[in-house]
Design a protein around this motif. Structure first.
Motif, PDB file in Angstrom:
ATOM      1  N   ASP A 144      22.235  26.944 -16.985  1.00 12.93           N
ATOM      2  CA  ASP A 144      20.781  26.849 -16.878  1.00 12.93           C
ATOM      3  C   ASP A 144      20.369  26.978 -15.408  1.00 12.93           C
ATOM      4  OD1 ASP A 144      21.098  24.385 -15.591  1.00 12.93           O
ATOM      5  OD2 ASP A 144      20.577  23.191 -17.352  1.00 12.93           O
ATOM      6  N   PRO A 145      19.085  26.937 -15.086  1.00 16.03           N
ATOM      7  CA  PRO A 145      18.665  27.127 -13.691  1.00 16.03           C
ATOM      8  C   PRO A 145      19.226  26.106 -12.715  1.00 16.03           C
ATOM      9  CG  PRO A 145      16.802  27.412 -15.180  1.00 16.03           C
ATOM     10  CD  PRO A 145      17.929  26.899 -16.015  1.00 16.03           C
ATOM     11  N   ASP A 146      19.638  24.932 -13.224  1.00 14.68           N
ATOM     12  CA  ASP A 146      20.211  23.905 -12.352  1.00 14.68           C
ATOM     13  C   ASP A 146      21.719  23.994 -12.233  1.00 14.68           C
ATOM     14  OD1 ASP A 146      17.701  22.695 -11.857  1.00 14.68           O
ATOM     15  OD2 ASP A 146      17.815  21.656 -13.790  1.00 14.68           O
ATOM     16  N   GLY A 147      22.336  24.950 -12.951  1.00 10.19           N
ATOM     17  CA  GLY A 147      23.786  25.113 -12.874  1.00 10.19           C
ATOM     18  C   GLY A 147      24.557  24.379 -13.948  1.00 10.19           C
ATOM     19  N   ASN A 148      23.870  23.777 -14.925  1.00  7.62           N
ATOM     20  CA  ASN A 148      24.565  23.092 -16.024  1.00  7.62           C
ATOM     21  C   ASN A 148      25.004  24.098 -17.077  1.00  7.62           C
ATOM     22  OD1 ASN A 148      24.081  20.154 -15.357  1.00  7.62           O
ATOM     23  ND2 ASN A 148      21.959  20.889 -15.386  1.00  7.62           N
ATOM     24  N   PRO A 149      26.223  23.959 -17.606  1.00 10.62           N
ATOM     25  CA  PRO A 149      26.658  24.877 -18.663  1.00 10.62           C
ATOM     26  C   PRO A 149      25.901  24.620 -19.952  1.00 10.62           C
ATOM     27  CG  PRO A 149      28.301  23.162 -18.311  1.00 10.62           C
ATOM     28  CD  PRO A 149      27.281  22.990 -17.238  1.00 10.62           C
ATOM     29  N   VAL A 150      25.438  25.686 -20.573  1.00 11.84           N
ATOM     30  CA  VAL A 150      24.734  25.582 -21.859  1.00 11.84           C
ATOM     31  C   VAL A 150      25.456  26.349 -22.955  1.00 11.84           C
ATOM     32  CG1 VAL A 150      22.477  25.157 -20.818  1.00 11.84           C
ATOM     33  CG2 VAL A 150      23.225  27.512 -21.206  1.00 11.84           C
ATOM     34  N   GLY A 151      26.538  26.999 -22.620  1.00 14.24           N
ATOM     35  CA  GLY A 151      27.332  27.714 -23.608  1.00 14.24           C
ATOM     36  C   GLY A 151      28.599  28.244 -22.974  1.00 14.24           C
ATOM     37  N   ALA A 152      29.705  28.178 -23.711  1.00 13.58           N
ATOM     38  CA  ALA A 152      30.985  28.663 -23.180  1.00 13.58           C
ATOM     39  C   ALA A 152      31.811  29.260 -24.316  1.00 13.58           C
ATOM     40  CB  ALA A 152      31.759  27.536 -22.505  1.00 13.58           C
ATOM     41  N   ASP A 153      32.441  30.366 -24.010  1.00 10.90           N
ATOM     42  CA  ASP A 153      33.253  31.069 -24.997  1.00 10.90           C
ATOM     43  C   ASP A 153      34.436  31.693 -24.271  1.00 10.90           C
ATOM     44  OD1 ASP A 153      33.540  34.218 -26.076  1.00 10.90           O
ATOM     45  OD2 ASP A 153      33.606  32.691 -27.646  1.00 10.90           O
ATOM     46  N   VAL A 154      35.586  31.763 -24.929  1.00  7.94           N
ATOM     47  CA  VAL A 154      36.739  32.443 -24.344  1.00  7.94           C
ATOM     48  C   VAL A 154      37.392  33.303 -25.410  1.00  7.94           C
ATOM     49  CG1 VAL A 154      38.276  30.449 -24.773  1.00  7.94           C
ATOM     50  CG2 VAL A 154      38.898  32.154 -23.054  1.00  7.94           C
ATOM     51  N   ARG A 155      37.752  34.506 -25.025  1.00  4.61           N
ATOM     52  CA  ARG A 155      38.403  35.428 -25.968  1.00  4.61           C
ATOM     53  C   ARG A 155      39.296  36.384 -25.186  1.00  4.61           C
ATOM     54  NH1 ARG A 155      33.552  38.233 -28.839  1.00  4.61           N
ATOM     55  NH2 ARG A 155      32.854  36.059 -28.807  1.00  4.61           N
ATOM     56  N   ARG A 156      40.226  36.973 -25.889  1.00  2.00           N
ATOM     57  CA  ARG A 156      41.103  37.952 -25.247  1.00  2.00           C
ATOM     58  C   ARG A 156      40.328  39.239 -24.995  1.00  2.00           C
ATOM     59  NH1 ARG A 156      45.854  35.109 -27.656  1.00  2.00           N
ATOM     60  NH2 ARG A 156      47.180  34.851 -25.796  1.00  2.00           N
ATOM     61  N   ALA A 157      40.555  39.821 -23.809  1.00  3.65           N
ATOM     62  CA  ALA A 157      39.796  41.007 -23.414  1.00  3.65           C
ATOM     63  C   ALA A 157      40.628  41.878 -22.493  1.00  3.65           C
ATOM     64  CB  ALA A 157      38.504  40.591 -22.715  1.00  3.65           C
ATOM     65  N   TRP A 158      40.202  43.130 -22.376  1.00  6.32           N
ATOM     66  CA  TRP A 158      40.677  44.011 -21.315  1.00  6.32           C
ATOM     67  C   TRP A 158      39.681  43.920 -20.173  1.00  6.32           C
ATOM     68  CZ3 TRP A 158      45.384  45.787 -21.450  1.00  6.32           C
ATOM     69  CH2 TRP A 158      46.005  46.090 -22.677  1.00  6.32           C
ATOM     70  N   VAL A 159      40.185  43.771 -18.957  1.00  4.89           N
ATOM     71  CA  VAL A 159      39.302  43.711 -17.793  1.00  4.89           C
ATOM     72  C   VAL A 159      39.865  44.602 -16.689  1.00  4.89           C
ATOM     73  CG1 VAL A 159      38.575  41.354 -18.341  1.00  4.89           C
ATOM     74  CG2 VAL A 159      40.464  41.727 -16.746  1.00  4.89           C
ATOM     75  N   ARG A 160      39.022  44.846 -15.706  1.00  5.67           N
ATOM     76  CA  ARG A 160      39.465  45.628 -14.550  1.00  5.67           C
ATOM     77  C   ARG A 160      38.838  45.038 -13.279  1.00  5.67           C
ATOM     78  NH1 ARG A 160      41.388  50.768 -14.514  1.00  5.67           N
ATOM     79  NH2 ARG A 160      40.449  51.150 -16.564  1.00  5.67           N
ATOM     80  N   SER A 161      39.666  44.650 -12.343  1.00  7.14           N
ATOM     81  CA  SER A 161      39.163  44.221 -11.037  1.00  7.14           C
ATOM     82  C   SER A 161      38.926  45.458 -10.183  1.00  7.14           C
ATOM     83  CB  SER A 161      40.177  43.297 -10.352  1.00  7.14           C
ATOM     84  OG  SER A 161      39.830  43.092  -9.002  1.00  7.14           O
ATOM     85  N   VAL A 162      37.786  45.474  -9.508  1.00  9.63           N
ATOM     86  CA  VAL A 162      37.467  46.630  -8.675  1.00  9.63           C
ATOM     87  C   VAL A 162      37.736  46.374  -7.203  1.00  9.63           C
ATOM     88  CG1 VAL A 162      35.755  47.482 -10.317  1.00  9.63           C
ATOM     89  CG2 VAL A 162      35.033  45.953  -8.454  1.00  9.63           C
ATOM     90  N   ALA A 163      38.026  45.107  -6.843  1.00 10.55           N
ATOM     91  CA  ALA A 163      38.277  44.800  -5.430  1.00 10.55           C
ATOM     92  C   ALA A 163      39.013  43.474  -5.320  1.00 10.55           C
ATOM     93  CB  ALA A 163      36.970  44.736  -4.645  1.00 10.55           C
ATOM     94  N   GLN A 164      39.908  43.407  -4.333  1.00  9.05           N
ATOM     95  CA  GLN A 164      40.622  42.167  -4.020  1.00  9.05           C
ATOM     96  C   GLN A 164      40.174  41.707  -2.632  1.00  9.05           C
ATOM     97  OE1 GLN A 164      44.922  42.451  -4.081  1.00  9.05           O
ATOM     98  NE2 GLN A 164      45.206  40.362  -3.322  1.00  9.05           N
ATOM     99  N   PHE A 165      39.577  40.525  -2.581  1.00 12.83           N
ATOM    100  CA  PHE A 165      39.082  39.967  -1.333  1.00 12.83           C
ATOM    101  C   PHE A 165      39.872  38.719  -0.952  1.00 12.83           C
ATOM    102  CE2 PHE A 165      35.113  41.866  -3.177  1.00 12.83           C
ATOM    103  CZ  PHE A 165      34.934  42.852  -2.223  1.00 12.83           C
ATOM    104  N   ASP A 166      39.811  38.371   0.351  1.00 15.44           N
ATOM    105  CA  ASP A 166      40.295  37.066   0.781  1.00 15.44           C
ATOM    106  C   ASP A 166      39.082  36.234   1.192  1.00 15.44           C
ATOM    107  OD1 ASP A 166      39.710  37.421   3.656  1.00 15.44           O
ATOM    108  OD2 ASP A 166      41.383  38.845   3.620  1.00 15.44           O
TER     109      ASP A 166
END
Length: 466
Positions: A144-166
């Motif tokens: 929400d606007p204050d940073g409180n979680p209002v919903g969470a979900d986790v599932r298996r996915a394909w992802v791609r990182s476009v950059a590695q930062f330090d």
């Protein structure tokens, strides 16, 4: 020359030998890893390679567990947090699983790590390296606007990182107004989450972090200040672990990182310490609120941070399958919390992730996960202690090397904790944590100390009050 007496390559062989750190993986584990890479990850998954994920890790890291993407959602926010899907490669009860249970976690040394899993997985096929299509456990957390979680979900996915930062690069980019779009909201969301942490009573100790740095063929000590990027990034990881804990608690099965609340004696001790150190503690302020206002460069604040470690003693791992345990929260975080964001480097995270994936999908938790739950607290507590001792031994070793030719020299120091005839001190230059003999020393006091001896074999340095 004995490796403990020099500062050139291969310096930490003695530490490795003293702690009997494994030099290689069993052949069966390497064979199994090669087969897993060739076969590819198991399980069906959604394709989210459209999201421009990025990673933020120490320079040169290859075992990349987490990738993030932050975006606005109405007047709130959405965090996409991808976690390396190690479970898609590891056979339960197989050779990799067996050796991982023995090791517990990756052990990091200045001249290289002792990985939890074969590097073909941890630094290859399972790592969220840039420009690679990778399997992940993808958390989607709405705030929400204050940073409180209002919903969470986790599932298996394909992802791609476009950059590695330090961390330093991200810090510089944010300061210059050129942050990557996936990280542009990190200061905003990170600050909201940090404010919520202080409000709920989370304790953060801003003690100086010693680090070992290589300069050519020699080793040195440096202080790594905790930047805002470190804190913001940590808040996102903590947020994910807190959402994981809530999934587990609702399902009645899980493994939590827990810490009982500090008793009244510990809080009263801290109040007395603050008074002795001349630190004003408002009557209506919690310990978390007070600590958050202190300047970590102030000697009195450093001493109080050291005393505040009393509030964080007794952390452990709590498993449950059915009836909920009596303690389900981590007092230092001031919330229920579970490790799920570092499966490449920490054993328990793979099991926690599998629980969350099953619960989120409405499926039964796999029996192999349920069978392992009672074993995890012992395995993790043993490896946590082991890794901490190795880390301290490496720091002690470098302290002895760096100070080896300075016996008799005097140094400025801050007294962090004092007893009758000895004090725990912090020497800013070079950054050393040690003990100094001498009567009448007071916590938070600036003192002058003399180096009386160094022992690179036993990895010891000794000081006395000058």
């Amino acid at each position: 020359m004995d490796s403990a007496l020099n500062q050139t390559g291969g310096d930490f062989a003695r530490v490795r030998a003293d702690f009997d750190l494994p030099e290689r993986f069993p052949a069966a584990a390497l064979t199994e890893a090669a087969a897993a890479v060739a076969a590819g990850p198991r399980g069906s998954r959604v394709d989210r390679t459209d999201l421009p994920f990025v990673t933020v890790d120490p320079p040169g890291a290859k075992d990349l567990d987490q990738a993030m993407h932050l975006e606005r959602r109405g007047d709130g926010y959405r965090l996409h947090y991808a976690i390396a899907d190690l479970g898609a490669f590891v056979d339960p009860g197989g050779a990799i699983d067996e050796v991982a249970r023995t090791r517990g976690q990756t052990v990091y040394l200045p001249d290289g790590n002792v990985p939890l899993h074969p590097t073909a997985l941890s630094e290859g096929a399972a790592s969220l390296l840039p420009d690679q299509r990778r399997p992940a456990a993808l958390w989607t957390i709405d705030l929400d606007p204050d940073g409180n979680p209002v919903g969470a979900d986790v599932r298996r996915a394909w992802v791609r990182s476009v950059a590695q930062f330090d961390y330093e690069t991200v810090h510089a980019d944010i300061d210059a107004g050129r942050a990557h779009p996936s990280l542009a909201l990190l200061p905003e969301v990170g600050a909201l989450r940090r404010a919520l942490a202080i409000k709920r009573g989370a304790v953060e100790l801003q003690l100086p972090e010693q680090d070992i740095e290589r300069d050519g063929d020699t080793w040195g000590l440096v202080l790594r200040p905790r930047t805002p990027v470190d804190a913001w990034n940590a808040e996102l990881s903590l947020l994910t672990g807190m959402c994981a804990a809530q999934l587990m608690l609702r399902a009645g099965i899980g493994v939590l990182r827990t810490l009982p609340p500090a008793d009244d004696n510990a809080i009263e001790w801290l109040r007395r310490s603050a008074a002795v150190l001349g630190i004003e503690w408002p009557a209506d302020a919690s310990a978390a609120e007070l600590l958050a206002t202190l300047d970590p460069t102030d000697p009195a604040a450093l001493a109080l941070f050291m005393d505040a470690t009393r509030l964080l003693r007794g952390a452990g791992y709590t498993v449950f399958d059915g009836e909920l345990p009596e303690v389900v929260t981590h007092a230092g975080i001031a919330a229920a919390y579970a490790h799920v964001t570092a499966p490449l480097r920490r054993l328990v995270d793979r099991f926690g992730t599998e629980i969350c994936l099953a619960v989120s999908a409405g499926e039964p938790v796999p029996q192999w996960v349920r069978a392992a739950l009672p074993l995890l607290p012992g395995l993790m507590e043993t490896s946590d202690s082991y890794a901490a001792k190795v880390d301290r031994a490496c720091l002690d070793q470098v302290e002895a090397w760096v100070l080896g030719d300075r016996v008799g020299a005097e140094f400025d120091a801050v007294v962090l904790r004092a007893e009758a005839t000895v004090a725990e001190i912090f020497v800013p230059e070079p950054p050393v944590l040690a003990k100094a003999a001498g009567e009448g020393q007071r916590e938070g006091e600036r003192v002058r100390v003399r180096l009386t001896a160094t022992d690179p074999i036993r990895r010891r340095v000794t000081f006395e009050r000058a």
